[in-house]
Scaffold this active site. Structure first.
Site, PDB file in Angstrom:
ATOM      1  N   PRO A  54       0.839  -1.201   0.000  1.00 19.43           N
ATOM      2  CA  PRO A  54       0.000   0.000   0.000  1.00 19.43           C
ATOM      3  C   PRO A  54       0.873   1.249   0.000  1.00 19.43           C
ATOM      4  O   PRO A  54       1.932   1.283   0.628  1.00 19.43           O
ATOM      5  CB  PRO A  54      -0.788  -0.128   1.306  1.00 19.43           C
ATOM      6  CG  PRO A  54      -0.791  -1.602   1.608  1.00 19.43           C
ATOM      7  CD  PRO A  54       0.548  -2.096   1.121  1.00 19.43           C
ATOM      8  N   GLY A  57       2.528   2.688   2.976  1.00 18.50           N
ATOM      9  CA  GLY A  57       3.595   1.934   3.610  1.00 18.50           C
ATOM     10  C   GLY A  57       4.965   2.135   2.986  1.00 18.50           C
ATOM     11  O   GLY A  57       5.942   1.528   3.432  1.00 18.50           O
ATOM     12  N   ASP A 117      13.864 -11.469   8.638  1.00 13.74           N
ATOM     13  CA  ASP A 117      13.912 -11.710  10.088  1.00 13.74           C
ATOM     14  C   ASP A 117      13.352 -13.065  10.508  1.00 13.74           C
ATOM     15  O   ASP A 117      13.089 -13.273  11.699  1.00 13.74           O
ATOM     16  CB  ASP A 117      13.192 -10.587  10.855  1.00 13.74           C
ATOM     17  CG  ASP A 117      13.885  -9.247  10.710  1.00 13.74           C
ATOM     18  OD1 ASP A 117      15.127  -9.232  10.605  1.00 13.74           O
ATOM     19  OD2 ASP A 117      13.187  -8.214  10.673  1.00 13.74           O
TER      20      ASP A 117
END
Length: 254
Positions: A54, A57, A117
């Site tokens: 989006p 973001g 991560d």
């Protein structure tokens, strides 16, 4: 058998490769700081990049790359159809459940993926990379200590000669020129052997000083298998008409 000495197997590592992704289609899911780093990495490798995120973001760097057409952009959240005709997927979103779902979809489709991560959901890792022209050196901790990888990478980079990248450019040019004068596949071992001799004979400073005229002169010695000192090559500029490299009138052969 007695006196067998072979390398010890030390499991737990990664297979470090230079992955050629020029013109490969890479999907990046996310538009934040981590995504920005991933995007830069794959753009530097000449990949075709699509970003799905989006618009709200996008961080400034990703927004810049979208605005300047450096990536294709889809203004919404990820959908499974985004995986159609994709060679690699990189996710960098703050949604562990969504990331795991993307990982599972990639496994179903046999698409290489990196979930930021989450080392257990990665087919490959991004290391800390030093770049100097064609020279790339990666330090990997196999996902265990990215910050330490960055510290070690800086230490390695600071110990390198400042002209290493330029010297590699010159040796690459010489190899291209050699292939033109000795193109046959059966010449491969001989070309390799001679280039090894060149690399062992000349310092990085010598290679940086080489002009194309010097390379052309040096290639005259390929047939004889000799490698003269660079000073001799430069001193003999313009004296190579009809010379085939078959006799050694310059001292200091490699």
């Amino acid at each position: 058998m007695a006196n067998e000495h072979f390398p010890e197997i030390r499991g737990g590592g990664s297979l470090i490769l230079a992955w050629q992704i020029r013109n490969k289609r890479v999907l990046v899911v996310g538009g934040g700081e981590v995504a920005a780093g991933r995007i830069l990495n794959v753009l530097n490798a000449d990949a075709k990049v699509t970003v799905v995120s989006p618009r709200e973001g996008l961080n400034p760097e990703v927004a810049y790359r979208v605005r300047h057409g450096q990536v294709d952009y889809v203004d919404r959240k990820f959908e499974p159809s985004d995986l159609d005709n994709v060679d690699m997927v990189l996710t960098a979103v703050d949604d562990p459940e969504a990331s795991t779902q993307i990982w599972k979809l990639c496994k179903e489709r046999k698409i290489a993926a990196n979930i930021a991560d989450v080392p257990s959901e990665c087919d490959f890792y991004f290391g800390s990379v030093h770049r100097d022209g064609p020279l790339q050196i990666m330090v990997s901790t196999n996902g265990k200590g990215p910050r330490l990888a960055n510290i070690i990478r800086r230490f390695v980079a600071e110990s390198l000669p400042k002209n290493a990248g330029e010297a590699i450019m010159k040796i690459g040019k010489l190899r291209q020129m050699l292939r033109k004068i000795a193109p046959d596949p059966e010449e491969g071992p001989r070309r390799m052997s001679w280039m090894v001799k060149v690399s062992d004979t000349y310092s990085l400073e010598d290679l940086c000083q080489m002009e194309e005229e010097d390379m052309s002169a040096l290639l005259r010695f390929y047939t004889s298998g000799k490698v003269p000192r660079l000073a001799c090559i430069k001193a003999m500029r313009g004296e190579f008409e009809g010379f085939d490299g078959s006799f050694g009138f310059c001292v200091g052969w490699g």
